[in-house]
Design an enzyme around this catalytic site. Structure first.
Site, PDB file in Angstrom:
ATOM      1  N   ASP A   1       6.794   0.994  24.926  1.00  8.86           N
ATOM      2  CA  ASP A   1       7.140   2.068  25.878  1.00  8.86           C
ATOM      3  C   ASP A   1       7.125   3.498  25.319  1.00  8.86           C
ATOM      4  O   ASP A   1       7.624   3.731  24.218  1.00  8.86           O
ATOM      5  CB  ASP A   1       8.569   1.885  26.396  1.00  8.86           C
ATOM      6  CG  ASP A   1       8.901   0.488  26.822  1.00  8.86           C
ATOM      7  OD1 ASP A   1       8.009  -0.370  26.816  1.00  8.86           O
ATOM      8  OD2 ASP A   1      10.070   0.260  27.164  1.00  8.86           O
TER       9      ASP A   1
ATOM     10  N   GLU B   1      13.501  -2.474  34.455  1.00 12.51           N
ATOM     11  CA  GLU B   1      13.501  -1.763  33.173  1.00 12.51           C
ATOM     12  C   GLU B   1      13.055  -0.314  33.389  1.00 12.51           C
ATOM     13  O   GLU B   1      12.427   0.023  34.388  1.00 12.51           O
ATOM     14  CB  GLU B   1      12.532  -2.444  32.196  1.00 12.51           C
ATOM     15  CG  GLU B   1      12.920  -3.876  31.845  1.00 12.51           C
ATOM     16  CD  GLU B   1      11.998  -4.540  30.821  1.00 12.51           C
ATOM     17  OE1 GLU B   1      12.527  -5.185  29.921  1.00 12.51           O
ATOM     18  OE2 GLU B   1      10.766  -4.417  30.939  1.00 12.51           O
TER      19      GLU B   1
HETATM   20  C1  FRU Z   1      10.172  -2.406  28.415  1.00 12.31           C
HETATM   21  C2  FRU Z   1      11.240  -2.826  27.428  1.00 12.31           C
HETATM   22  C3  FRU Z   1      12.517  -2.048  27.632  1.00 12.31           C
HETATM   23  C4  FRU Z   1      13.170  -2.100  26.279  1.00 12.31           C
HETATM   24  C5  FRU Z   1      11.992  -2.046  25.352  1.00 12.31           C
HETATM   25  C6  FRU Z   1      12.150  -2.846  24.102  1.00 12.31           C
HETATM   26  O1  FRU Z   1       8.885  -2.661  27.999  1.00 12.31           O
HETATM   27  O2  FRU Z   1      11.468  -4.221  27.523  1.00 12.31           O
HETATM   28  O3  FRU Z   1      13.330  -2.530  28.672  1.00 12.31           O
HETATM   29  O4  FRU Z   1      14.053  -1.049  26.067  1.00 12.31           O
HETATM   30  O5  FRU Z   1      10.884  -2.535  26.078  1.00 12.31           O
HETATM   31  O6  FRU Z   1      11.106  -2.604  23.208  1.00 12.31           O
END
Ligand code: FRU
Length: 527
Positions: A48, A230
């Site tokens: 992300d 998310e």
């Molecule tokens: C989304 C996610 C988020 C989390 C991160 C962990 O892709 O699952 O919810 O903070 O990636 O790397």
């Protein structure tokens, strides 16, 4: 003499541009699948985008990063910065895991009034708000292993100090409790946080980024729910005389073409509660490879743009894509706009206009009716930008094609099709025969997006890099972002029409120079 001068200039240019070599003398950023107009880390795992903030002439892009492997693992915040959203400078890692946990996704704000007290009035801090994911605690089987912490920088994001009394928002006993996006709410003069909490978002408020008060929940039973919620975002957007609030929410699985995707809601927010209009699920991008995208904070008010970037990948196969010593890239930075179409508010996305600065010599296609296949460029090289207008009302076509668009192909009979299905009124990207597939066969396949409105001019704008395509159709109302990994680079680009013909009314191609090895490519083009 002339030749000598040209060679000398070439050598000078070669040594001046940011062409770095690794220890084996290989030019970096030039691998077969290496994105040339998209950000990717030099090596190792990235997911992300995090903490995007504009500050003092620089756009910061932090990201989920694992520096020890190309497989997801203990998360850090990697860092890059840019002055134009196009050329990225890779910076040292900003946040490392500590005794409270790994550093999951979050946001950064410019605390201009030093409400946190973590800087001074004269030198206010940048404050990053992120999720701690405590793996040892998770392994004990309890639910409260995710909580929010903050860190601050008083040197324009170069170095970061964790807040002494973290966490600032402890876990109330809920398993998925993460990805805080914080923004200043002008009307109530305080900070707001939107947080992903399993199947909904929670909104919190704070005067100082340290003490947080619960305000409300949104989302249970609304929108798409086939995966955990998310990476939310919430921001106002003007459309005509109206201001609406847009909420982005990514879901880990259950996207329109399978796997991860980002949905959005349009509605009103009064500083306490978000109320969404309509019940139809709306998607930021219908392609399989745009996830966890959020928007930049602190963009100057004169700019007025809502700037977005997403992770160009999908959890279904993210850990397997065959890129090389790095894994993961971002979409191009995009401008979001809210428009009213058929009494509905919809998001439009476009590449930021700064991307045009990479354009090389324009090639115009002559308007003509396409029947079968038509090559549109000799010696194809990526990245390339393509703009096409097809006229679905043009009476010179006897028999309208059932499907039409663009084919990229190579000598190994691998091909990628990007086009429009006139029978079913759907845009599509077909990577069934484009080369690599994931072990779960979720990668190769044909993916669709709805047409949305009935304008007879059907436009497709494409940014095609070495291993990705971004399709912006209908002026950006329909977006599809997808990766592709042929065993040999595609070297042919053709227009195609199937079972009939299609009038091309306008077409333009631009080679794009690389954001990494610009000097080399300019030289290559001069030859
Ligand atoms: C989304 C996610 C988020 C989390 C991160 C962990 O892709 O699952 O919810 O903070 O990636 O790397």
């Amino acid at each position: 003499m002339k030749i000598f001068l040209v060679i000398l200039c070439g050598i000078l240019l070669f040594s001046c541009v940011s062409v770095t070599k690794d220890t084996n003398g290989i030019v970096l950023n030039d691998e077969p699948y290496r994105p040339q107009v998209h950000f990717s880390p030099d090596s190792m795992w990235m997911n992300d985008p995090n903490g995007m903030v504009y500050y003092d002439g620089e756009y910061h892009l932090f990201y989920q990063y694992y520096p020890d492997s190309t497989i997801w693992g203990p998360m850090h915040w990697g860092h890059a910065k840019s002055t134009d959203l196009i050329h990225w400078e890779r910076m040292p890692i900003a946040l490392f895991p500590d005794s409270l946990g790994w550093i999951f996704s979050g946001s950064t704000v410019a605390d201009e009034n030093n409400t946190s007290g973590l800087g001074t009035k004269e030198n206010p801090p940048l404050v990053a708000i992120y999720t701690y994911h405590n793996r040892p605690l998770e392994d004990t089987g309890v639910n409260n292993f995710e909580y929010q912490g903050i860190a601050y920088s008083t040197d324009k994001g170069r170095s970061w100090t964790k807040y002494e009394y973290n966490p600032v928002l402890p876990n109330p006993g809920i398993r998925d409790f993460r990805d805080p996006k914080v923004f200043w709410h002008m009307e109530s003069n305080r900070w707001m946080m939107i947080l992903a909490v399993q199947d909904h978002v929670s909104i919190y408020s704070s005067p100082n980024l340290i003490d947080w008060t619960f305000e409300s929940n949104f989302g249970e039973g609304t929108g798409a729910h086939n995966g955990v919620w998310e990476c939310p975002d919430l921001f106002p957007m003007e459309t005509g005389d109206t201001t609406k609030w847009v909420m982005l929410v990514s879901i880990g699985s259950g996207g329109p073409n399978g796997g991860s995707a980002t949905q959005y809601f349009v509605g009103d927010f009064d500083g306490h509660t978000f109320i969404s209009e309509g019940t139809k699920t709306k998607w930021v991008d219908y392609g399989k490879d745009n996830y966890a995208g959020v928007t930049w904070s602190n963009v100057p008010t004169e700019d007025r743009r809502r700037l977005f970037i997403g992770w160009l990948n999908n959890w279904q196969y993210a850990n397997e894509i065959p890129t090389g010593k790095w894994r993961g890239a971002m979409t191009v930075a995009r401008e979001l706009e809210l428009v009213e179409v058929y009494n509905d508010f919809l998001l439009v996305s476009r590449p930021v206009e700064e991307l045009q600065s990479l354009r090389g010599k324009e090639q115009q296609l002559k308007p003509e009716t396409v029947s079968g296949e038509l090559e549109i460029k000799k010696s194809l090289e990526f990245p390339i930008e393509v703009s096409l207008h097809f006229d679905t009302k043009n009476s010179s076509a006897v028999n309208f094609a059932e499907r039409f668009g663009i084919i990229l192909s190579n000598a190994n009979d691998q091909k990628l099709l990007i086009g429009y299905d006139n029978l079913n009124k759907l845009f599509f990207i077909d990577r069934t025969e484009a080369g690599w597939d994931s072990s779960n066969n979720e990668f190769a396949g044909k993916h669709f997006a709805p047409y949305i409105n009935n304008d007879p001019i059907l436009d497709m704008h494409l940014i095609i890099d070495r291993s990705s395509v971004e399709l912006f159709a209908k002026g950006g109302l329909v977006v599809m972002t997808e990766q592709f990994f042929p065993t040999e680079s595609f070297n042919s680009i053709k227009l195609f029409s199937e079972h009939g013909e299609i009038p091309l009314s306008e077409g333009t191609l631009w080679p794009l120079s690389s954001i990494w090895n610009e000097g080399i490519r300019k030289l290559k083009h001069k030859k």
